[in-house]
Scaffold this motif. Structure first.
Motif, PDB file in Angstrom:
ATOM      1  N   GLY A 192     -26.793 -11.257  -5.946  1.00  0.00           N
ATOM      2  CA  GLY A 192     -25.767 -10.222  -5.978  1.00  0.00           C
ATOM      3  C   GLY A 192     -24.840 -10.278  -7.170  1.00  0.00           C
ATOM      4  N   ALA A 193     -24.999 -11.261  -8.068  1.00  0.00           N
ATOM      5  CA  ALA A 193     -24.095 -11.390  -9.211  1.00  0.00           C
ATOM      6  C   ALA A 193     -24.351 -10.273 -10.222  1.00  0.00           C
ATOM      7  CB  ALA A 193     -24.274 -12.742  -9.879  1.00  0.00           C
ATOM      8  N   ILE A 194     -23.269  -9.637 -10.671  1.00  0.00           N
ATOM      9  CA  ILE A 194     -23.431  -8.600 -11.696  1.00  0.00           C
ATOM     10  C   ILE A 194     -23.167  -9.157 -13.100  1.00  0.00           C
ATOM     11  CG2 ILE A 194     -22.907  -6.688 -10.137  1.00  0.00           C
ATOM     12  CD1 ILE A 194     -20.084  -6.621 -11.344  1.00  0.00           C
ATOM     13  N   HIS A 195     -22.366 -10.213 -13.186  1.00  0.00           N
ATOM     14  CA  HIS A 195     -22.213 -10.924 -14.456  1.00  0.00           C
ATOM     15  C   HIS A 195     -21.552 -12.279 -14.211  1.00  0.00           C
ATOM     16  CE1 HIS A 195     -18.276  -8.574 -14.583  1.00  0.00           C
ATOM     17  NE2 HIS A 195     -17.891  -9.825 -14.593  1.00  0.00           N
ATOM     18  N   TYR A 196     -21.519 -13.084 -15.276  1.00  0.00           N
ATOM     19  CA  TYR A 196     -21.001 -14.453 -15.207  1.00  0.00           C
ATOM     20  C   TYR A 196     -19.942 -14.649 -16.292  1.00  0.00           C
ATOM     21  CZ  TYR A 196     -25.500 -14.926 -12.830  1.00  0.00           C
ATOM     22  OH  TYR A 196     -26.570 -14.749 -11.994  1.00  0.00           O
ATOM     23  N   ASN A 197     -18.952 -15.458 -15.980  1.00  0.00           N
ATOM     24  CA  ASN A 197     -17.960 -15.898 -16.970  1.00  0.00           C
ATOM     25  C   ASN A 197     -18.182 -17.381 -17.249  1.00  0.00           C
ATOM     26  OD1 ASN A 197     -16.871 -13.383 -16.963  1.00  0.00           O
ATOM     27  ND2 ASN A 197     -14.887 -13.952 -16.113  1.00  0.00           N
ATOM     28  N   LEU A 198     -18.357 -17.710 -18.511  1.00  0.00           N
ATOM     29  CA  LEU A 198     -18.602 -19.092 -18.895  1.00  0.00           C
ATOM     30  C   LEU A 198     -17.378 -19.648 -19.612  1.00  0.00           C
ATOM     31  CD1 LEU A 198     -20.721 -21.408 -19.065  1.00  0.00           C
ATOM     32  CD2 LEU A 198     -21.392 -20.488 -21.295  1.00  0.00           C
ATOM     33  N   TYR A 199     -17.002 -20.891 -19.258  1.00  0.00           N
ATOM     34  CA  TYR A 199     -15.830 -21.543 -19.834  1.00  0.00           C
ATOM     35  C   TYR A 199     -16.249 -22.892 -20.425  1.00  0.00           C
ATOM     36  CZ  TYR A 199     -13.549 -18.164 -16.758  1.00  0.00           C
ATOM     37  OH  TYR A 199     -13.168 -17.015 -16.116  1.00  0.00           O
ATOM     38  N   ARG A 200     -15.529 -23.309 -21.471  1.00  0.00           N
ATOM     39  CA  ARG A 200     -15.842 -24.579 -22.122  1.00  0.00           C
ATOM     40  C   ARG A 200     -14.564 -25.369 -22.353  1.00  0.00           C
ATOM     41  NH1 ARG A 200     -17.650 -24.037 -28.107  1.00  0.00           N
ATOM     42  NH2 ARG A 200     -15.404 -23.841 -28.376  1.00  0.00           N
ATOM     43  N   ALA A 201     -14.664 -26.679 -22.143  1.00  0.00           N
ATOM     44  CA  ALA A 201     -13.544 -27.578 -22.436  1.00  0.00           C
ATOM     45  C   ALA A 201     -14.014 -28.650 -23.406  1.00  0.00           C
ATOM     46  CB  ALA A 201     -13.023 -28.220 -21.154  1.00  0.00           C
ATOM     47  N   GLU A 202     -13.285 -28.794 -24.526  1.00  0.00           N
ATOM     48  CA  GLU A 202     -13.559 -29.903 -25.429  1.00  0.00           C
ATOM     49  C   GLU A 202     -12.966 -31.171 -24.845  1.00  0.00           C
ATOM     50  OE1 GLU A 202     -12.497 -29.415 -29.468  1.00  0.00           O
ATOM     51  OE2 GLU A 202     -13.178 -27.336 -29.569  1.00  0.00           O
ATOM     52  N   GLU A 203     -13.402 -32.258 -25.383  1.00  0.00           N
ATOM     53  CA  GLU A 203     -12.941 -33.565 -24.933  1.00  0.00           C
ATOM     54  C   GLU A 203     -11.411 -33.644 -24.984  1.00  0.00           C
ATOM     55  OE1 GLU A 203     -14.041 -38.192 -26.105  1.00  0.00           O
ATOM     56  OE2 GLU A 203     -15.083 -36.512 -27.033  1.00  0.00           O
TER      57      GLU A 203
END
Length: 893
Positions: free
Chosen positions: A198-209
């Motif tokens: 059912g997902a229409i889109h995704y949000n991707l997040y990134r954390a540096e060290e």
């Protein structure tokens, strides 16, 4: 004293400087009246965040705990205005609890039998806050292990629902699957996941060290290649998904991955397309198929920038750099961008939206620069009209749909009015839009959906489809409003992972923008060899020819002589760019050079004719070698040295043949008197009446150009001064060209052991010293090597490498097309053709670091490498064989 302290302590510590400047901005009036207070704050911050502590995390201490309250102490920070405290009951999700002015406070409402997690942020101006502090746990729980088990049990029940309800799906808050992250050398980090139901889109997040999460991308796909990473750094990724575009759910637990350390200096490395040709790897449908697919709709709406029209840069705002150059205002690009953002913030406060006009932006630019706002607006719009050009793919789609009588609309989130947009589109080849709808005219945007409401209202009852390059503004927002959408991938996004890096800012942006648009617009697809010319050869040849032309004009030279064989493409590019400067293509190579200088210098002759042939992969018979080098009469002396004509020249008998030649050196020289006459006549024909001329070659030792200079000026006494120009020069050893380069007898464009020495050294060190060999592949002509004259004065050639000629012509065509396209886009800005040697080399450097790709597509390229003495049926060396002989493979290099 303060200035000394600020320079020595503060400016060398980013955290001290950032926090103190925030404090000053929050207390500007006070700063004028109470300088000593601010001086003390600065001293306190300098100690608090001294170099050994600049990465410190603020501490959080429990002072005293009662039944339903807890007294806590936060770390005192000099100049702190307030502390924001956040609370969590599970240690994962935090919410704002309260704001405190003092670093010690009492928290109420702490219930028995519960556990609380607290952390805070501190602000020195009331607007910007620090990172989170360490976590403080306040517990009134008897058995912590039992408490966490109960919490986990309750969470699972909530996620799974009652076990007695059959066939019911899990709650959407459940993690949908497993996410993986894989680091790839020279490419980046690829994050992959399975689709959530059912997902229409995704949000991707990134954390540096050691840093907080930042938003990366919103995507409908199930993977993403993160290219903007630093080698040797640790990264963590988390993913959220939504089924309605409003409520988001965690996909899985975060994943961590370490980016591999950079394999090469400067980070100028990355992949080349596995399929060979970039233009064939997009999966973009043809313009005809896109147009046909939209035939059922009555109204077709187009995004404008990056869809209908392109700017010739990787980043659209780089146009402001050229505008600033015309205005002669330093840092104009940042001033212009900041003014736009400020205007949008003002609009949000005044009108409740972020839509602005060009006039509003330049009112703020004028405050910062003093220019007349009207003149600034006019200049920017003029720059847009001079630099923007129509996307050839979309021009075809537009004209097909126009011919079919479709209603065509331009729909844009932009600060240009509809009237200006119409003129700009016309400049780019789009005539006859039925409607132009721009966000600044309606105080709403595509992103917020308002502009689609306007479109629907204007064409109520008609079927509509929208085309654009932005996944949110052009796809998601349109579909939310019930409008069908077609995605056109941004050309710079499509090509970015394949582009050379480590270039100067403006030239690099222009180069990448031109290449990305040409290869990824979708209008045409090309062969790998054409793309090698367009992507890796064109920029270098254009820069080299511009450098030559400038040298010619500065020194008032009358003619340019381009030496074979690389001179073939150089001359073509030069004539395309500077048709007013006379040029000649001169057949030349190492063999005729050493023949003409036997009386002046024996070393080059013995090196080329004896040593190199003795150590070549394919051996030469001694008799054949003497005949084809024009000294066949010396075969009479072979028996005296116990040599045979049918015997192959090898390192074992090399010294004997060398001794024979030295013993009869006068006779060797006499054999070349006819050659000398023919070469003199040939050079006279090429130079004609020129009194000053340039001789141009690719490199590397300078022997070819210096020998032409010697012959013209000294040996033949011609009335012409020769200037020697090379693309690059490299040392055979440390002393080889030291005197020549110090005296500037040869000028170089890209590098030498004195100029751009870092590039010189890298070129020498990488790829087992084969980079010069690879460099020449990109500029080979479709003609055999010239080796001299026969007894009648006719030209003699080495064995032709006809197998290469088809691909050579494709590379040449790609090279010329790049030069034409680049010149076309910057015809009003000739200084954009001033390409430094460093920038010109970067595309080749990127190319040469993909050895497996090079081997796959150029492995069967063959080279004579002066095989004239091995016989007509000689098997010549291929690129693969040269690489193998050198022990050069990408896996181990």
């Amino acid at each position: 004293m303060k200035d000394w302290f600020y320079d020595r302590i503060v400016r060398r510590n980013e955290r001290i400087q950032k926090e103190y400047e925030r404090y000053v901005r929050g207390h500007l009036e006070e700063h004028k009246q109470k300088r000593w207070k601010h001086w003390l704050v600065l001293l306190g911050l300098s100690w608090k965040y001294r170099n050994s502590q600049k990465n410190r995390i603020h501490t959080f201490v429990l002072v005293k705990q009662k039944k339903d309250s807890a007294k806590v102490r936060m770390e005192w920070v000099p100049g702190a205005v307030c502390y924001n405290i956040y609370l969590s009951t599970d240690g994962v999700k935090y919410h704002f609890l309260q704001k405190e002015k003092h670093h010690v406070c009492t928290l109420q409402g702490m219930g028995n039998g519960k556990m609380y997690f607290l952390k805070y942020k501190v602000s020195l101006d009331g607007r910007f806050y620090s990172e989170f502090s360490e976590v403080l746990t306040v517990s009134a729980v008897q058995n912590k292990e039992l408490y966490f088990m109960e919490q986990l049990s309750q969470k699972l029940e909530k996620e799974n629902g009652s076990s007695d309800i059959k066939g019911k799906n899990r709650n959407q808050n459940t993690a949908a699957g497993i996410m993986t992250a894989e680091a790839k050398q020279g490419e980046g980090i690829r994050i992959s996941w399975k689709r959530a139901p059912g997902a229409i889109h995704y949000n991707l997040y990134r954390a540096e060290e050691g840093k907080p999460y930042i938003f990366l991308i919103q995507t409908e796909k199930d993977s993403y290649m993160d290219e903007k990473i630093s080698g040797g750094m640790s990264y963590e990724y988390k993913l959220k998904y939504t089924g309605d575009g409003k409520k988001y759910h965690d996909y899985s637990i975060p994943v961590s991955v370490m980016a591999p350390a950079e394999k090469y200096r400067g980070g100028n490395s990355g992949p080349l397309p596995e399929k060979g040709a970039e233009s064939a790897g997009d999966g973009r449908i043809s313009f005809m198929h896109l147009a046909k697919g939209m035939m059922p709709y009555e109204v077709i709406s187009f995004d404008v920038f990056d869809t209908l029209i392109f700017r010739p840069f990787e980043h659209s705002y780089d146009l402001f750099v050229l505008e600033g150059e015309e205005l002669d205002i330093m840092d104009f690009c940042e001033i212009r961008r900041s003014a736009e953002e400020e205007a949008r913030q003002n609009s949000r406060l005044k009108r409740g939206n972020r839509e602005v006009t060009l006039e509003e932006i330049y009112d703020l630019v004028a405050d910062e620069t003093g220019i007349d706002p009207k003149e600034g607006e006019a200049l920017e719009f003029s720059m847009e009209c001079r630099l923007c050009y129509g996307n050839p793919y979309m021009l075809e789609v537009f004209h097909i749909l126009k011919e079919q009588g479709k209603i065509l609309v331009a729909l844009s989130d932009m600060y240009l009015s509809a009237a200006k947009m119409e003129k700009l589109l016309s400049c780019c080849g789009y005539e006859g839009f039925d409607e132009i709808i721009v966000s600044c005219d309606y105080n709403c945007s595509k992103r917020d959906g308002g502009l689609y409401d306007v479109l629907k209202k204007k064409y109520a009852g008609r079927t509509i489809v929208h085309v654009g390059d932005h996944p949110v503004s052009d796809l998601e927002s349109a579909r939310k409003k019930g409008i069908d959408a077609r995605f056109y991938q941004n050309v710079n996004e499509a090509g970015r992972r394949y582009r050379a890096k480590d270039m100067s800012y403006l030239a690099g942006s222009a180069y990448r923008g031109i290449v990305n648009a040409w290869l990824h617009s979708g209008r045409r697809s090309f062969t790998p060899y054409y793309e090698v010319g367009f992507v890796y050869t064109g920029f270098y040849c254009m820069g080299f020819c511009q450098w030559i032309a400038r040298y010619v004009r500065e020194h008032e030279l009358e003619k340019v002589l381009f030496l074979a064989r690389e001179g073939d493409i150089y001359q073509k590019v030069f004539q395309e760019m500077y048709p007013d400067i006379p040029t000649e293509y001169v057949l030349w190579s190492r063999i005729p050079v050493v023949k003409t200088t036997v009386r002046k210098n024996r070393h080059p002759y013995l090196l080329q004719i004896v040593h190199h042939k003795a150590n070549a992969l394919y051996k030469s018979m001694i008799g054949t070698l003497l005949e084809r080098t024009g000294i066949g009469r010396l075969k009479a002396y072979l028996p005296d040295y116990r040599l045979k004509g049918e015997e192959f020249l090898t390192p074992g008998n090399e010294k004997v043949l060398r001794e024979l030649l030295l013993d009869h050196w006068d006779e060797v020289c006499s054999c070349y008197e006819a050659d000398d006459t023919y070469i003199r006549s040939y050079l006279e024909r090429k130079i004609q009446n020129a009194k000053k001329a340039a001789v141009v070659d690719v490199g590397w030792s300078g022997n070819n150009v210096l020998q032409v200079k010697y012959l013209v000026e000294e040996a033949y006494g011609m009335d012409c001064r020769i200037h020697c120009l090379l693309a690059a020069a490299r040392n055979v050893n440390d002393t080889y060209m030291a005197g020549m380069m110090q005296r500037k007898r040869v000028e170089t464009y890209i590098f030498s052991n004195m100029y751009n020495k870092g590039l010189h050294d890298t070129h020498q060190e990488e790829n087992k010293k084969l980079n010069s060999f690879f460099f020449e592949i990109l500029t080979q002509s479709s003609t055999p090597t010239f080796v001299g004259f026969d007894q009648q004065g006719k030209f003699l050639y080495d064995i032709p490498e006809v197998e290469n000629y088809c691909h050579n012509r494709e590379i040449h065509q790609g090279t010329l097309d790049f030069v034409k396209e680049y010149q076309k886009r910057f015809r009003d800005f000739p200084f954009m053709l001033d390409i430094s040697g460093h920038d010109a080399y970067m595309p080749f450097q990127y190319f040469s670091r993909n050895l497996l790709w090079l081997k796959k597509y150029f492995g069967n390229y063959i080279f004579g490498r002066d095989l004239f003495a091995t016989g007509e049926e000689a098997v010549m060396e291929s690129v693969s064989e040269v690489m193998k002989k050198a022990g050069l493979w990408e896996e181990g290099s």
